[in-house]
Design an enzyme around this catalytic site. Sequence first.
Site, mmCIF file in Angstrom:
data_model
loop_
_atom_site.group_PDB
_atom_site.id
_atom_site.type_symbol
_atom_site.label_atom_id
_atom_site.label_comp_id
_atom_site.label_asym_id
_atom_site.label_seq_id
_atom_site.Cartn_x
_atom_site.Cartn_y
_atom_site.Cartn_z
ATOM 1 N N LEU A 152 0.753 -1.208 -0.232
ATOM 2 C CA LEU A 152 -0.276 0.009 0.102
ATOM 3 C C LEU A 152 0.815 1.326 0.002
ATOM 4 O O LEU A 152 1.617 1.417 0.778
ATOM 5 C CB LEU A 152 -0.721 0.045 1.286
ATOM 6 C CG LEU A 152 -1.747 -1.197 1.235
ATOM 7 C CD1 LEU A 152 -2.735 -1.144 2.685
ATOM 8 C CD2 LEU A 152 -2.724 -1.423 0.407
ATOM 9 N N CYS A 262 7.891 2.720 5.964
ATOM 10 C CA CYS A 262 8.323 1.640 5.248
ATOM 11 C C CYS A 262 9.562 1.508 4.575
ATOM 12 O O CYS A 262 10.239 0.744 4.920
ATOM 13 C CB CYS A 262 7.270 1.379 4.081
ATOM 14 S SG CYS A 262 5.612 1.078 4.518
#
Length: 351
Positions: A152, A262
């Site tokens: 995502l 991330c």
Amino acid sequence: MNITVVGTGYVGLVTGTCFAETGNQVTCVDIDAQKVERMRQGEVPIYEPGLDVLFERNTRQQRLHFTTDLKAAIKGAEIIFLALPTPPGEDGSADLSYILGVAEELSELIEDYKVIVDKSTVPVGTAERVHARLAQKLDTALFDVVSNPEFLREGVAVDDFMKPDRVVLGTTSEKARTIMKRLYDPFVRQGNPVIFMDERSAEMTKYAANSYLATRISFMNEIANLCELAGANVDMVRIGIGSDSRIGKRFLFPGIGYGGSCFPKDVQALARTAQEFAYEFNILNAVMGVNNRQRIKLVDRIVDHYNGQLRDKTFAIWGLAFKPNTDDIREAPALYIIERLLNLGAKVKAY
């Protein structure tokens, strides 16, 4: 299908809401009672474009539920997603204490067959560790562990989930494979692949993907720095190389480096995994070094412009998140710029 999502952070809440949108009954679990109560009252705790619409619709139509009671949440569930934080430790490795702690709890609560899905970004071998933790108190016929990494992008996460480029599922269990395929079929009706592989390969796929994208960003920042010295226009260079079908145009924008929840921790964790196998991953080490320098490069220019005299000067910082369309400031380059300015005696006003 009946689904439980453990953890209502960025990944967990998007995952649970999007599964509810396709008609599943979803119960999201979190240990933060205040947060759970706010979500029950209709408050979305994160900013993500489009999430509020799906959240409101599915809570109103009673497909999306929230609780602090793990035992009640898994009752009747076919699939349990673990969407828990894996923050980096001091050595760069991912902290698995949250995931393994929940696995320990589940080993005392599960009474019928469940598919346990690692949705968090986790190092190679985590599925085996979760399996071992569950197997300490559970018959192995009562569960399978699947690795299902998320891909995502913050700012477009709802679209990414509802229309994924691909779905990666790591499992060697035919039973779990059948259940997971049924769950994801509505999301890939346009023909994008559901890719089955072993658990370790699925875990590695997530780290490899994020590390490669981070590499592209750092490479382009190096090209930008060289263009500046050589008198070339980096935007023209970017267009020129991005038009090559072998390269593509995405993740080629130079700037002040990558940040977020991330890329920094995933690149660091993959480099740490390489160390554990006594492998020197030189490219990744260079990517991290370039990024560390790039995010404060703007301050070097400011220092040069003012001949090092920044004390009591006021600087406006426009934008604190690591990228547009998100409120996530984790590892945002702006934080490093602000810290350096303050250390040099400057004043900062941030918007």
